[in-house]
Design a protein around this motif. Structure first.
Motif, PDB file in Angstrom:
ATOM      1  N   LEU A   1      20.429  25.273  35.793  1.00  0.00           N
ATOM      2  CA  LEU A   1      21.576  25.618  33.856  1.00  0.00           C
ATOM      3  C   LEU A   1      20.837  27.142  34.014  1.00  0.00           C
ATOM      4  CD1 LEU A   1      20.940  22.356  31.932  1.00  0.00           C
ATOM      5  CD2 LEU A   1      23.011  23.638  32.994  1.00  0.00           C
ATOM      6  N   THR A   2      19.746  27.818  34.180  1.00  0.00           N
ATOM      7  CA  THR A   2      19.494  28.681  33.991  1.00  0.00           C
ATOM      8  C   THR A   2      19.803  30.105  34.986  1.00  0.00           C
ATOM      9  OG1 THR A   2      16.786  28.050  33.307  1.00  0.00           O
ATOM     10  CG2 THR A   2      17.200  30.343  33.728  1.00  0.00           C
ATOM     11  N   GLY A   3      20.133  28.989  36.127  1.00  0.00           N
ATOM     12  CA  GLY A   3      21.301  30.074  37.271  1.00  0.00           C
ATOM     13  C   GLY A   3      22.478  30.069  36.762  1.00  0.00           C
ATOM     14  N   LYS A   4      23.556  29.792  36.576  1.00  0.00           N
ATOM     15  CA  LYS A   4      24.133  29.054  36.204  1.00  0.00           C
ATOM     16  C   LYS A   4      24.651  29.820  35.038  1.00  0.00           C
ATOM     17  CE  LYS A   4      25.720  24.996  37.476  1.00  0.00           C
ATOM     18  NZ  LYS A   4      27.583  25.263  38.835  1.00  0.00           N
ATOM     19  N   LEU A   5      23.927  29.848  33.745  1.00  0.00           N
ATOM     20  CA  LEU A   5      24.168  30.546  32.545  1.00  0.00           C
ATOM     21  C   LEU A   5      23.719  32.366  33.481  1.00  0.00           C
ATOM     22  CD1 LEU A   5      24.297  31.144  29.936  1.00  0.00           C
ATOM     23  CD2 LEU A   5      21.938  31.026  29.514  1.00  0.00           C
ATOM     24  N   GLU A   6      22.720  32.990  33.839  1.00  0.00           N
ATOM     25  CA  GLU A   6      22.474  33.519  34.466  1.00  0.00           C
ATOM     26  C   GLU A   6      24.224  34.923  35.171  1.00  0.00           C
ATOM     27  OE1 GLU A   6      19.323  34.080  36.946  1.00  0.00           O
ATOM     28  OE2 GLU A   6      17.879  34.341  34.683  1.00  0.00           O
ATOM     29  N   THR A   7      24.785  33.606  35.501  1.00  0.00           N
ATOM     30  CA  THR A   7      25.090  33.529  36.896  1.00  0.00           C
ATOM     31  C   THR A   7      26.769  33.866  36.068  1.00  0.00           C
ATOM     32  OG1 THR A   7      24.710  32.828  38.552  1.00  0.00           O
ATOM     33  CG2 THR A   7      27.028  32.937  38.503  1.00  0.00           C
ATOM     34  N   ALA A   8      27.337  33.342  34.980  1.00  0.00           N
ATOM     35  CA  ALA A   8      28.460  33.464  33.822  1.00  0.00           C
ATOM     36  C   ALA A   8      28.658  34.537  33.232  1.00  0.00           C
ATOM     37  CB  ALA A   8      28.109  31.987  33.158  1.00  0.00           C
ATOM     38  N   GLN A   9      26.601  34.887  32.830  1.00  0.00           N
ATOM     39  CA  GLN A   9      26.851  36.308  32.120  1.00  0.00           C
ATOM     40  C   GLN A   9      27.221  37.751  33.207  1.00  0.00           C
ATOM     41  OE1 GLN A   9      22.939  35.514  29.775  1.00  0.00           O
ATOM     42  NE2 GLN A   9      23.724  35.421  28.049  1.00  0.00           N
ATOM     43  N   SER A  10      26.551  37.460  34.134  1.00  0.00           N
ATOM     44  CA  SER A  10      27.037  38.178  35.061  1.00  0.00           C
ATOM     45  C   SER A  10      28.132  38.872  35.028  1.00  0.00           C
ATOM     46  CB  SER A  10      26.476  38.637  36.096  1.00  0.00           C
ATOM     47  OG  SER A  10      26.440  39.069  37.585  1.00  0.00           O
ATOM     48  N   SER A  11      29.477  37.636  35.136  1.00  0.00           N
ATOM     49  CA  SER A  11      30.302  37.492  35.575  1.00  0.00           C
ATOM     50  C   SER A  11      30.794  38.164  34.976  1.00  0.00           C
ATOM     51  CB  SER A  11      30.465  36.657  35.953  1.00  0.00           C
ATOM     52  OG  SER A  11      30.651  35.900  37.535  1.00  0.00           O
ATOM     53  N   LEU A  12      30.754  37.756  33.390  1.00  0.00           N
ATOM     54  CA  LEU A  12      31.745  38.019  32.136  1.00  0.00           C
ATOM     55  C   LEU A  12      30.758  39.605  31.804  1.00  0.00           C
ATOM     56  CD1 LEU A  12      32.899  37.642  29.751  1.00  0.00           C
ATOM     57  CD2 LEU A  12      30.720  36.955  28.945  1.00  0.00           C
ATOM     58  N   ASP A  13      29.841  39.992  32.232  1.00  0.00           N
ATOM     59  CA  ASP A  13      29.572  42.059  32.366  1.00  0.00           C
ATOM     60  C   ASP A  13      30.733  42.133  33.490  1.00  0.00           C
ATOM     61  OD1 ASP A  13      28.061  41.669  30.194  1.00  0.00           O
ATOM     62  OD2 ASP A  13      26.116  41.690  31.832  1.00  0.00           O
ATOM     63  N   ASN A  14      30.824  41.907  34.468  1.00  0.00           N
ATOM     64  CA  ASN A  14      31.969  42.429  35.519  1.00  0.00           C
ATOM     65  C   ASN A  14      33.152  42.391  35.278  1.00  0.00           C
ATOM     66  OD1 ASN A  14      29.794  42.485  37.194  1.00  0.00           O
ATOM     67  ND2 ASN A  14      29.529  40.656  38.535  1.00  0.00           N
ATOM     68  N   CYS A  15      33.003  41.536  34.277  1.00  0.00           N
ATOM     69  CA  CYS A  15      35.360  41.158  33.666  1.00  0.00           C
ATOM     70  C   CYS A  15      35.243  42.421  32.941  1.00  0.00           C
ATOM     71  CB  CYS A  15      35.438  39.683  33.137  1.00  0.00           C
ATOM     72  SG  CYS A  15      35.512  38.335  34.763  1.00  0.00           S
ATOM     73  N   ASP A  16      34.337  42.467  31.959  1.00  0.00           N
ATOM     74  CA  ASP A  16      34.894  43.476  30.529  1.00  0.00           C
ATOM     75  C   ASP A  16      34.689  45.078  31.803  1.00  0.00           C
ATOM     76  OD1 ASP A  16      34.105  41.535  29.055  1.00  0.00           O
ATOM     77  OD2 ASP A  16      32.538  41.621  28.375  1.00  0.00           O
ATOM     78  N   GLU A  17      33.825  45.047  32.642  1.00  0.00           N
ATOM     79  CA  GLU A  17      33.982  46.693  33.442  1.00  0.00           C
ATOM     80  C   GLU A  17      34.993  46.418  34.009  1.00  0.00           C
ATOM     81  OE1 GLU A  17      30.732  46.647  35.436  1.00  0.00           O
ATOM     82  OE2 GLU A  17      28.916  46.980  33.981  1.00  0.00           O
ATOM     83  N   ASP A  18      35.760  46.042  34.963  1.00  0.00           N
ATOM     84  CA  ASP A  18      36.811  45.309  34.988  1.00  0.00           C
ATOM     85  C   ASP A  18      37.907  45.767  34.975  1.00  0.00           C
ATOM     86  OD1 ASP A  18      35.323  45.483  37.455  1.00  0.00           O
ATOM     87  OD2 ASP A  18      35.978  42.778  37.840  1.00  0.00           O
ATOM     88  N   LEU A  19      38.121  45.528  33.379  1.00  0.00           N
ATOM     89  CA  LEU A  19      39.257  45.059  32.606  1.00  0.00           C
ATOM     90  C   LEU A  19      38.608  47.250  31.871  1.00  0.00           C
ATOM     91  CD1 LEU A  19      38.384  41.519  30.414  1.00  0.00           C
ATOM     92  CD2 LEU A  19      40.486  42.421  31.028  1.00  0.00           C
ATOM     93  N   ASP A  20      37.825  47.654  31.137  1.00  0.00           N
ATOM     94  CA  ASP A  20      37.634  48.935  30.936  1.00  0.00           C
ATOM     95  C   ASP A  20      38.408  49.932  31.797  1.00  0.00           C
ATOM     96  OD1 ASP A  20      36.187  47.827  28.056  1.00  0.00           O
ATOM     97  OD2 ASP A  20      34.451  48.486  29.501  1.00  0.00           O
ATOM     98  N   PHE A  21      37.993  49.567  32.585  1.00  0.00           N
ATOM     99  CA  PHE A  21      38.562  50.548  34.231  1.00  0.00           C
ATOM    100  C   PHE A  21      39.728  50.607  34.285  1.00  0.00           C
ATOM    101  CE2 PHE A  21      39.861  50.329  38.724  1.00  0.00           C
ATOM    102  CZ  PHE A  21      39.029  52.805  38.774  1.00  0.00           C
ATOM    103  N   LEU A  22      40.632  49.134  34.505  1.00  0.00           N
ATOM    104  CA  LEU A  22      41.979  48.822  34.365  1.00  0.00           C
ATOM    105  C   LEU A  22      42.742  49.834  32.815  1.00  0.00           C
ATOM    106  CD1 LEU A  22      41.919  45.240  35.386  1.00  0.00           C
ATOM    107  CD2 LEU A  22      42.594  46.837  37.049  1.00  0.00           C
ATOM    108  N   ARG A  23      42.091  49.260  32.301  1.00  0.00           N
ATOM    109  CA  ARG A  23      42.437  50.575  31.283  1.00  0.00           C
ATOM    110  C   ARG A  23      42.784  51.711  30.970  1.00  0.00           C
ATOM    111  NH1 ARG A  23      39.260  46.944  27.698  1.00  0.00           N
ATOM    112  NH2 ARG A  23      40.607  45.166  27.216  1.00  0.00           N
ATOM    113  N   GLN A  24      41.547  51.876  31.728  1.00  0.00           N
ATOM    114  CA  GLN A  24      41.226  53.329  31.915  1.00  0.00           C
ATOM    115  C   GLN A  24      42.461  54.066  32.729  1.00  0.00           C
ATOM    116  OE1 GLN A  24      37.349  54.399  32.968  1.00  0.00           O
ATOM    117  NE2 GLN A  24      36.303  53.819  31.088  1.00  0.00           N
TER     118      GLN A  24
END
Length: 146
Positions: free
Chosen positions: A82-105
């Protein structure tokens, strides 16, 4: 592309609290001592359905993996999973947020560039009209296919 990334980010935002809640419960069960009396608890079966149970110091937990699959894990292994899944999910969310920022720019840059090209074209036509040397477009005034 933006809508897909938005949906993926929203799905992760929904999953992260569930993973965190499950991890917290596994950590709580890990602290239970074998000689302690059973703990009475209410646990969630569904969004609106709960059941009462007596939980004596468990040695394993059952984790729902999805696709109608539930597996039993020893508590330490469940905690690490569960710790691994949580870290992976948070990392993926951070990547999604970065991708969204890049797309908006990129969308903003594209809109500005399009507006500049349009404004340049309008200025060129105005100059041509003012100088009286309006460019004659090919095939202007001809009947198509004729």
């Amino acid at each position: 592309m933006q809508s897909n990334t938005d949906r993926r980010a929203q799905g992760l935002r929904d999953k992260i609290p569930d993973i965190q809640k499950t991890l917290d419960m596994v950590r709580f069960l890990k602290t239970a001592k074998p000689d302690s009396e059973p703990l009475e608890t209410t646990f969630e079966l569904n969004d609106t359905l709960y059941a009462k149970a007596l939980v004596a110091a468990p040695q394993e937990v059952y984790l729902w993996l999805g696709a109608n699959v539930m597996l039993a894990y020893p508590i330490p292994e469940a905690e690490s999973l569960l710790t691994g899944k949580l870290e992976t999910a948070q990392s993926s969310l951070d990547n999604c947020d970065e991708d969204l920022d890049f797309l908006r720019q990129q969308i903003t840059t594209m809109e500005v560039a399009t507006a500049r090209v349009y404004n340049w074209d309008v200025a060129q036509r105005r100059k041509e009209r003012e100088s009286g040397t309006e460019a004659i477009e090919p095939n202007k005034g001809q009947v198509p296919n004729g």
